[in-house]
Motif scaffolding. Sequence first.
Motif, mmCIF file in Angstrom:
data_model
loop_
_atom_site.group_PDB
_atom_site.id
_atom_site.type_symbol
_atom_site.label_atom_id
_atom_site.label_comp_id
_atom_site.label_asym_id
_atom_site.label_seq_id
_atom_site.Cartn_x
_atom_site.Cartn_y
_atom_site.Cartn_z
ATOM 1 N N ILE A 63 0.853 -1.187 0.000
ATOM 2 C CA ILE A 63 0.000 0.000 0.000
ATOM 3 C C ILE A 63 0.885 1.232 0.000
ATOM 4 C CG2 ILE A 63 -2.070 -1.025 1.001
ATOM 5 C CD1 ILE A 63 -1.285 -0.180 3.660
ATOM 6 N N PHE A 64 0.416 2.258 -0.700
ATOM 7 C CA PHE A 64 1.272 3.406 -0.979
ATOM 8 C C PHE A 64 0.846 4.622 -0.186
ATOM 9 C CE2 PHE A 64 1.461 0.661 -4.686
ATOM 10 C CZ PHE A 64 2.828 0.524 -4.846
ATOM 11 N N GLN A 65 1.745 5.603 -0.235
ATOM 12 C CA GLN A 65 1.569 6.797 0.577
ATOM 13 C C GLN A 65 0.323 7.592 0.208
ATOM 14 O OE1 GLN A 65 5.060 9.171 0.790
ATOM 15 N NE2 GLN A 65 4.001 10.995 1.491
ATOM 16 N N ASP A 66 0.184 7.891 -1.090
ATOM 17 C CA ASP A 66 -0.907 8.777 -1.489
ATOM 18 C C ASP A 66 -1.943 7.970 -2.268
ATOM 19 O OD1 ASP A 66 -2.608 10.644 -2.415
ATOM 20 O OD2 ASP A 66 -1.147 11.806 -3.549
ATOM 21 N N PRO A 67 -3.031 7.578 -1.599
ATOM 22 C CA PRO A 67 -3.980 6.689 -2.273
ATOM 23 C C PRO A 67 -4.702 7.374 -3.432
ATOM 24 C CG PRO A 67 -4.840 7.361 -0.142
ATOM 25 C CD PRO A 67 -3.429 7.870 -0.219
ATOM 26 N N LEU A 68 -4.712 8.701 -3.455
ATOM 27 C CA LEU A 68 -5.395 9.369 -4.580
ATOM 28 C C LEU A 68 -4.617 9.149 -5.874
ATOM 29 C CD1 LEU A 68 -7.679 11.030 -5.656
ATOM 30 C CD2 LEU A 68 -6.419 13.093 -5.113
ATOM 31 N N SER A 69 -3.300 9.301 -5.815
ATOM 32 C CA SER A 69 -2.536 9.106 -7.045
ATOM 33 C C SER A 69 -2.229 7.632 -7.282
ATOM 34 C CB SER A 69 -1.247 9.925 -7.017
ATOM 35 O OG SER A 69 -0.453 9.552 -5.926
ATOM 36 N N GLN A 127 -7.624 5.264 1.488
ATOM 37 C CA GLN A 127 -6.557 4.408 1.996
ATOM 38 C C GLN A 127 -7.137 3.073 2.463
ATOM 39 O OE1 GLN A 127 -3.716 3.559 1.395
ATOM 40 N NE2 GLN A 127 -2.419 5.098 2.356
ATOM 41 N N ARG A 128 -8.353 3.087 3.006
ATOM 42 C CA ARG A 128 -9.014 1.829 3.367
ATOM 43 C C ARG A 128 -9.218 0.973 2.124
ATOM 44 N NH1 ARG A 128 -11.721 1.923 8.553
ATOM 45 N NH2 ARG A 128 -11.326 3.929 9.524
ATOM 46 N N GLU A 180 4.683 4.520 4.006
ATOM 47 C CA GLU A 180 4.101 5.762 4.536
ATOM 48 C C GLU A 180 2.575 5.762 4.417
ATOM 49 O OE1 GLU A 180 5.917 8.295 5.826
ATOM 50 O OE2 GLU A 180 7.920 8.165 4.970
ATOM 51 N N PRO A 181 1.901 4.754 4.950
ATOM 52 C CA PRO A 181 0.464 4.617 4.670
ATOM 53 C C PRO A 181 -0.393 5.713 5.298
ATOM 54 C CG PRO A 181 1.114 3.070 6.372
ATOM 55 C CD PRO A 181 2.377 3.719 5.871
ATOM 56 N N THR A 182 0.154 6.438 6.257
ATOM 57 C CA THR A 182 -0.694 7.424 6.935
ATOM 58 C C THR A 182 -0.196 8.847 6.757
ATOM 59 O OG1 THR A 182 0.562 7.149 8.975
ATOM 60 C CG2 THR A 182 -1.396 5.777 8.701
ATOM 61 N N THR A 229 -6.345 12.128 13.029
ATOM 62 C CA THR A 229 -7.384 11.246 13.570
ATOM 63 C C THR A 229 -7.582 10.040 12.661
ATOM 64 O OG1 THR A 229 -8.965 12.700 12.481
ATOM 65 C CG2 THR A 229 -8.711 12.956 14.850
ATOM 66 N N VAL A 230 -7.519 10.293 11.355
ATOM 67 C CA VAL A 230 -7.687 9.207 10.399
ATOM 68 C C VAL A 230 -6.481 8.267 10.461
ATOM 69 C CG1 VAL A 230 -8.088 8.656 7.978
ATOM 70 C CG2 VAL A 230 -9.057 10.726 8.950
ATOM 71 N N GLN A 231 -5.284 8.855 10.680
ATOM 72 C CA GLN A 231 -4.064 8.051 10.822
ATOM 73 C C GLN A 231 -4.245 6.946 11.847
ATOM 74 O OE1 GLN A 231 -0.387 9.963 11.787
ATOM 75 N NE2 GLN A 231 -0.504 11.399 10.081
#
Lengths: 334, 328
Positions: free
Chosen positions: A104-110, A171-172, A190-192, A198-200
């Motif tokens: 899983i990657f750092q920036d889930p949008l990209s 990210q989920r 860097e998943p968070t 709070t989401v982290q």
Amino acid sequence: MRGAVGLTAADPYLQVRDLRVRFATEDGVVRAVNGVSFAVERGRTLGIVGESGSGKSVTSLAVLGLHDPKRATITGEILVGGRDIVGRPDEEVRRLRGRDMAMIFQDPLSALHPYYPVGRQIAEAYRVHHPRAGRAEARERTVQMLDRVGIPQPARRARQYPHEFSGGMRQRAMIAMALVNDPDLLIADEPTTALDVTVQAQILDLLEGLQKEFNSAIVLITHDLGVVSQVADDVLVMYGGRAVEHGSVEQVLRRPQHPYTWGLLASVPSLRGDAAADLVPIPGSPPSLIHLPSGCAFHPRCPYADERSRTEVPELRPVAEGHLVACHRPGVAA
Amino acid sequence: MGRFLIKRLLSAMLTLFAVSVLAFLMFFALPRDPVTGMCPKNCNPERLERVRQELGLRDPKIEQYAAYMKGIFVGRDLGSAQGGRCDAPCLGYSYVNSEAVTDTLARVLPVTLSIVIPAAILWLALGVGLGMLSALKRGTWVDRLAIGFSLTGASLQLYFTGAVLLIVFVYQLKLLPNPHYTSIFDDPLDWAKGLVLAWVALAFLFSAIYARLARAQMLETLSEDFVRTARAKGLAKRTVYGRHALRAAVTPLVTIAGLDVGAALGGTVITETTFGIQGLGRTAVYAVRGGDLPMIMATVLIAAVFVVLANVVVDLLYAAIDPRVRLG
């Protein structure tokens, strides 16, 4: 060791030995990883910590076999479930990717494809390793995974696009995609980092819960020592492409022996006491990976460096059972 | 979607109105008197003056413009010398050709469409294909060959490649007849034979640009995070490139292709001239040379309509490709 399967449950699922990764660039050879070794057992989490350019992400991409063989030179051993993947044909490593090891990657949008619905991207990851599974089965599995990672109304959400998700939900979804084939090894880069605090915490809780359920080995790449202390069992501190300290969380975070680890800890703001007095930044900036400093790569920034630090590369040596440090003057900062 | 189309339609009307006013004003700024071209010999000043009166060129410009616009929407009476009653959409009567402008357009528009549309299909397929190939084979001889081809195409002028094609295929090998236009409905084979050189010449020129764009786009897309994710899932190279990278890489090309095709439909002057085919482009050039106001207006407006239409089509395509784009 190559090809030795017949792994017993006690053997570490991932073993990396003397990994070296170099890239030939126009400016010179980038020595991104210079002899790193570690192992992770199923059900345990290794945190790899370091600044940007320390080689932590390059290490994780090497484990997944994602470096372009035309540009990266990789030596050493990477044993995944007992099989060495270094130098193996991409087609062979591809079969492991996403099935036995996932990322899983750092920036889930990209990291998610903007043009395809989230559910379709997860189903695709399932079907590539389950060629006989039909659309319906893949869809069912997708919805089940989205539900498992705590996404409400999973069937409806599966039809939506990544841009319709919030950062945490994305990210989920990314985690659901990584775990859809029940991998034995999960690498979280860097998943968070890109998420609200709070989401982290929610994502870290989720990862911990899923690890208990799936009993996978997790490698968590981060620069955030708070995250490490929360979820990792062991810690590997990297600097200039080398491991400088390695041990259990307790050992490394409570009794750091390397001045760099010490510096990292001192540069984390604490809620107790006077923040300004507490916070000690590490002077200077990370080293060039093309022209690494001689001796200990950290010596130009280290207040305790001596003549030997400037000339001789320190070996990783045990200072306690399972606690390794690469420093000529271990514990000097404490 | 409906709202989007209405909005675009209104803005298109506004654009076309502005274009028509500008074309009208520019015509009157031309240094020559259109009437002198109409009667080359034995025209005394009285006769010229009478023609000017008949054409309405002595009326105030705003009245002339109003009359022209009225013709488009409801039709107008042009007088016996110009074919009499002209029904909507009336674009006037050519000063030079003794023919209603709409009749001329009905003749030359299919020619230009027949040149541009097949050429566009050819140049897009060739350009995008070559670009993708050279991106995937980056640094190899395939890449260098494709880039060399595209560099050649982009550097050579159409009247040069066109002439070379004519010499080789028509005059030397005699494989093809002289370029000409036949309606596709009358004889599809002859239609293709007469125009294929024009398609190839245009495709060579344009595919060069598209190959370079496609290559750059593909290389950029291959370094995107979502491509790395696709590989991390264990997808085969073919799927990663075809399903994940390609679609994202061609999106920006849609815009450029739409505008290029729109502009080309407005008239391919050089292509038509090189191959001696009478399409919209050459008609426009003759109209300007002859000071033929109704013809100038019509060709300018048609070209503007194509560009405006192309823009709408591009927006619709964009929304179809990229779910993040909302029309509104």
